[in-house]
Design a protein around this motif. Sequence first.
Motif, PDB file in Angstrom:
ATOM      1  N   GLY A 206       0.781  -1.308  -0.045  1.00  0.00           N
ATOM      2  CA  GLY A 206       0.017  -0.198  -0.160  1.00  0.00           C
ATOM      3  C   GLY A 206       0.877   1.293  -0.022  1.00  0.00           C
ATOM      4  N   SER A 207       2.040   1.187   0.607  1.00  0.00           N
ATOM      5  CA  SER A 207       2.861   2.309   0.657  1.00  0.00           C
ATOM      6  C   SER A 207       4.274   2.081   0.702  1.00  0.00           C
ATOM      7  CB  SER A 207       2.455   3.038   1.890  1.00  0.00           C
ATOM      8  OG  SER A 207       3.476   4.120   2.158  1.00  0.00           O
TER       9      SER A 207
ATOM     10  N   SER B 185       6.210   2.859   2.676  1.00  0.00           N
ATOM     11  CA  SER B 185       6.496   2.606   4.004  1.00  0.00           C
ATOM     12  C   SER B 185       6.420   1.254   4.489  1.00  0.00           C
ATOM     13  CB  SER B 185       5.707   3.456   4.859  1.00  0.00           C
ATOM     14  OG  SER B 185       4.488   2.922   4.785  1.00  0.00           O
ATOM     15  N   ASP B 186       5.889   0.387   3.663  1.00  0.00           N
ATOM     16  CA  ASP B 186       5.669  -1.108   3.874  1.00  0.00           C
ATOM     17  C   ASP B 186       6.611  -1.863   3.390  1.00  0.00           C
ATOM     18  OD1 ASP B 186       3.067  -0.743   4.845  1.00  0.00           O
ATOM     19  OD2 ASP B 186       2.241  -0.567   2.618  1.00  0.00           O
TER      20      ASP B 186
ATOM     21  N   ARG C 258      -5.849   4.796  -1.692  1.00  0.00           N
ATOM     22  CA  ARG C 258      -5.386   6.177  -2.452  1.00  0.00           C
ATOM     23  C   ARG C 258      -5.501   5.902  -4.107  1.00  0.00           C
ATOM     24  NH1 ARG C 258      -0.320   6.239   1.897  1.00  0.00           N
ATOM     25  NH2 ARG C 258      -1.530   7.471   3.470  1.00  0.00           N
TER      26      ARG C 258
ATOM     27  N   GLY D 179       0.523  -6.582   1.084  1.00  0.00           N
ATOM     28  CA  GLY D 179       0.754  -6.193   2.202  1.00  0.00           C
ATOM     29  C   GLY D 179       0.323  -4.832   2.635  1.00  0.00           C
ATOM     30  N   ALA D 180      -0.189  -4.429   3.627  1.00  0.00           N
ATOM     31  CA  ALA D 180      -0.662  -3.230   3.886  1.00  0.00           C
ATOM     32  C   ALA D 180      -0.921  -3.074   5.473  1.00  0.00           C
ATOM     33  CB  ALA D 180      -1.976  -2.857   3.323  1.00  0.00           C
ATOM     34  N   GLY D 181      -0.984  -1.990   5.984  1.00  0.00           N
ATOM     35  CA  GLY D 181      -0.927  -1.552   7.293  1.00  0.00           C
ATOM     36  C   GLY D 181      -2.204  -0.773   7.708  1.00  0.00           C
ATOM     37  N   MET D 182      -2.436  -0.422   8.835  1.00  0.00           N
ATOM     38  CA  MET D 182      -3.858   0.317   9.445  1.00  0.00           C
ATOM     39  C   MET D 182      -4.925  -0.280   8.970  1.00  0.00           C
ATOM     40  SD  MET D 182      -2.015   4.091   9.272  1.00  0.00           S
ATOM     41  CE  MET D 182      -3.120   4.714  10.358  1.00  0.00           C
TER      42      MET D 182
HETATM   43  C1  RP5 Z   1      -1.451   1.563   4.377  1.00  0.00           C
HETATM   44  O1  RP5 Z   1      -1.397   2.871   5.349  1.00  0.00           O
HETATM   45  C2  RP5 Z   1      -0.263   1.413   3.872  1.00  0.00           C
HETATM   46  O2  RP5 Z   1      -0.190  -0.022   3.594  1.00  0.00           O
HETATM   47  C3  RP5 Z   1       0.836   1.468   5.065  1.00  0.00           C
HETATM   48  O3  RP5 Z   1       1.060   0.606   5.682  1.00  0.00           O
HETATM   49  C4  RP5 Z   1      -0.167   2.496   5.806  1.00  0.00           C
HETATM   50  C5  RP5 Z   1       0.635   4.040   6.006  1.00  0.00           C
HETATM   51  O4  RP5 Z   1       0.913   4.483   4.817  1.00  0.00           O
HETATM   52  P1  RP5 Z   1       1.769   5.929   4.669  1.00  0.00           P
HETATM   53  O5  RP5 Z   1       1.242   6.768   5.287  1.00  0.00           O
HETATM   54  O6  RP5 Z   1       3.198   5.236   5.294  1.00  0.00           O
HETATM   55  O7  RP5 Z   1       2.053   6.110   3.142  1.00  0.00           O
HETATM   56  O8  RP5 Z   1      -2.348   2.171   3.298  1.00  0.00           O
END
Ligand code: RP5
Length: 169
Positions: A11-12, A14-15, A42, A65-68
């Motif tokens: 997703g980013s 940052s992943d 996004r 893979g993604a966070g939050m």
């Molecule tokens: C998720 O939001 C992404 O996978 C990432 O883990 C998290 C934060 O994204 P950034 O703000 O670091 O781009 O969509």
Amino acid sequence: MATSFVAVLMGSDSDLPVMQGTLDILKKLEVAFEVRITSAHRTPEQTREYVIDADARGCAAFVAGAGMAAHLAGAVAANTLKPVIGVPIGGSSLQGLDALLSTVQMPAGIPVATVAIGNAGAKNAGYLAAQILATADSDLAARLKDERSAGAAAVQEKNNKLQETLAEG
Ligand code: RP5
């Protein structure tokens, strides 16, 4: 027919430090892959377009893979019948529990095979994707078998060293 490959999405950027674990395992096992940064929230249209295109070009399994509030794996699964492996990324104020629940709690009919939060999960996503491809690739299956044997040998070696240390003391 096009060569099978694994599509690794995140997703980013940052992943990437965590998702690098997936890429390392696929490289080690000589599995062809593509990598994309694309987001369920996004860049929803680009995500959908990529999944449909990759599926048509011979993608055999997706890793997402993604966070939050991690909806990437589910968004991928909504657009393909290929197996989708979800990697929950930690590092949020909820330490990845948010991503785990967002990834794993899929409604019936749209499965996502969800691995552990973070580094171990990212590596296992690579192994699991390779195991999926290995059902139709005996050479890859042999490499996976060798990898398991090497892992077992490493544990035995650690135990041998511990026993030697204890015997000396
Ligand atoms: C998720 O939001 C992404 O996978 C990432 O883990 C998290 C934060 O994204 P950034 O703000 O670091 O781009 O969509």
